[in-house]
Design a protein around this motif. Sequence first.
Motif, short mmCIF file in Angstrom:
data_model
loop_
_atom_site.label_atom_id
_atom_site.label_comp_id
_atom_site.label_asym_id
_atom_site.label_seq_id
_atom_site.Cartn_x
_atom_site.Cartn_y
_atom_site.Cartn_z
N TYR A 41 10.25 0.12 -9.79
CA TYR A 41 9.30 0.41 -10.85
C TYR A 41 8.09 1.15 -10.29
N TYR A 42 7.46 1.96 -11.13
CA TYR A 42 6.20 2.62 -10.84
C TYR A 42 5.23 2.25 -11.95
N ILE A 43 3.94 2.11 -11.60
CA ILE A 43 2.91 1.87 -12.60
C ILE A 43 1.77 2.85 -12.38
N VAL A 44 0.94 3.00 -13.40
CA VAL A 44 -0.28 3.79 -13.27
C VAL A 44 -1.44 2.81 -13.27
N TRP A 69 7.15 2.97 -15.42
CA TRP A 69 8.32 3.85 -15.45
C TRP A 69 9.32 3.37 -14.40
N HIS A 70 10.59 3.52 -14.70
CA HIS A 70 11.65 3.29 -13.72
C HIS A 70 12.74 4.32 -13.95
N GLU A 71 13.58 4.49 -12.95
CA GLU A 71 14.65 5.49 -13.04
C GLU A 71 15.51 5.20 -14.26
N GLY A 72 15.81 6.26 -14.98
CA GLY A 72 16.60 6.13 -16.19
C GLY A 72 15.75 6.25 -17.45
N MET A 73 14.42 6.09 -17.31
CA MET A 73 13.53 6.23 -18.47
C MET A 73 13.19 7.71 -18.63
N ALA A 74 13.08 8.16 -19.86
CA ALA A 74 12.74 9.55 -20.13
C ALA A 74 11.27 9.81 -19.87
N ASP A 75 10.42 8.80 -20.11
CA ASP A 75 8.99 8.99 -19.96
C ASP A 75 8.33 7.65 -19.67
N TRP A 76 7.05 7.67 -19.33
CA TRP A 76 6.29 6.46 -19.08
C TRP A 76 6.15 5.67 -20.38
N ALA A 107 4.27 1.91 -22.18
CA ALA A 107 3.32 0.80 -22.02
C ALA A 107 4.10 -0.47 -21.69
N ALA A 108 3.56 -1.29 -20.79
CA ALA A 108 4.25 -2.51 -20.36
C ALA A 108 4.51 -3.44 -21.53
N GLY A 109 3.61 -3.46 -22.50
CA GLY A 109 3.77 -4.33 -23.66
C GLY A 109 4.95 -3.98 -24.54
N THR A 110 5.51 -2.80 -24.37
CA THR A 110 6.66 -2.39 -25.18
C THR A 110 7.98 -2.55 -24.44
N MET A 111 7.92 -3.08 -23.22
CA MET A 111 9.12 -3.22 -22.40
C MET A 111 9.50 -4.70 -22.28
N PRO A 112 10.54 -5.15 -22.99
CA PRO A 112 10.89 -6.57 -23.00
C PRO A 112 11.21 -7.14 -21.61
#
Length: 163
Positions: free
Chosen positions: A3-6, A32-39, A41-46
Motif C-alpha cells: 500500500y501507498y498513502i499520501v 493506493w495499491h496495485e490494481g487500483m485505477a486511482d487513489w 480515500a481510506a474511509g471508502t476502502m472496506p
Amino acid sequence: MKYYIVKEGQRVGPMEMAELGNFNITADTLVWHEGMADWAAAGTMPEIAHLVAPGVPPCTPQQPQTSQQAYNTQAPIGQLPPKTYLTEAILVTVLCCMPIGIVSIIKASQVNSAMARGDYAAAQQASAEAGKWVKWGFIAGLAYFVLAMIYVIASFVLMPGKF
C-alpha cells in the motif's frame, strides 16, 4: 499487497497493511495499491476501514482526486524548480573533463527524477550536487588547459631549434 498513502503531501510506501496502522490514517487519507485505477480515500476502502482513526467520519468526495492531485509534482508555490545543470554537464563532458562530466550528467538527471516523484527537497539536493560537479569539471578542464599551454611554451623556450 503493498500500500501507498499520501501523508503531508508526500507519497509514503510501499508498506504492508499492518504497517498502515503506524500512520494515524483518517477517513480522508489517500490510499493506493496495485490494481487500483486511482487513489481513494481510506474511509471508502472496506479492507482498511479498521485502521481508520475512530471518531473521524468517512469522507464523501464531491470531486474525485486524480493521481496528479494526490501528490505535488511541482515546486512549492512561490519557488522556482531547481536548476538541472544538464546543458552545463554535457558541455563539461564534451569540452573539459569526461569522467567528472559523466557524474555531473547523472546528478543533473536526478533533479528531474526527484521532481517527477514530487520530492522537492531531493531535487534541490541533486541540483546542488550537479552544480558542484559541473564546477569541478570546469576547473579540472581549465587546469589541464593551463598545464598544456605551459608545456607547449616551455617546449618552445627550452628547445628553440626543434620546432
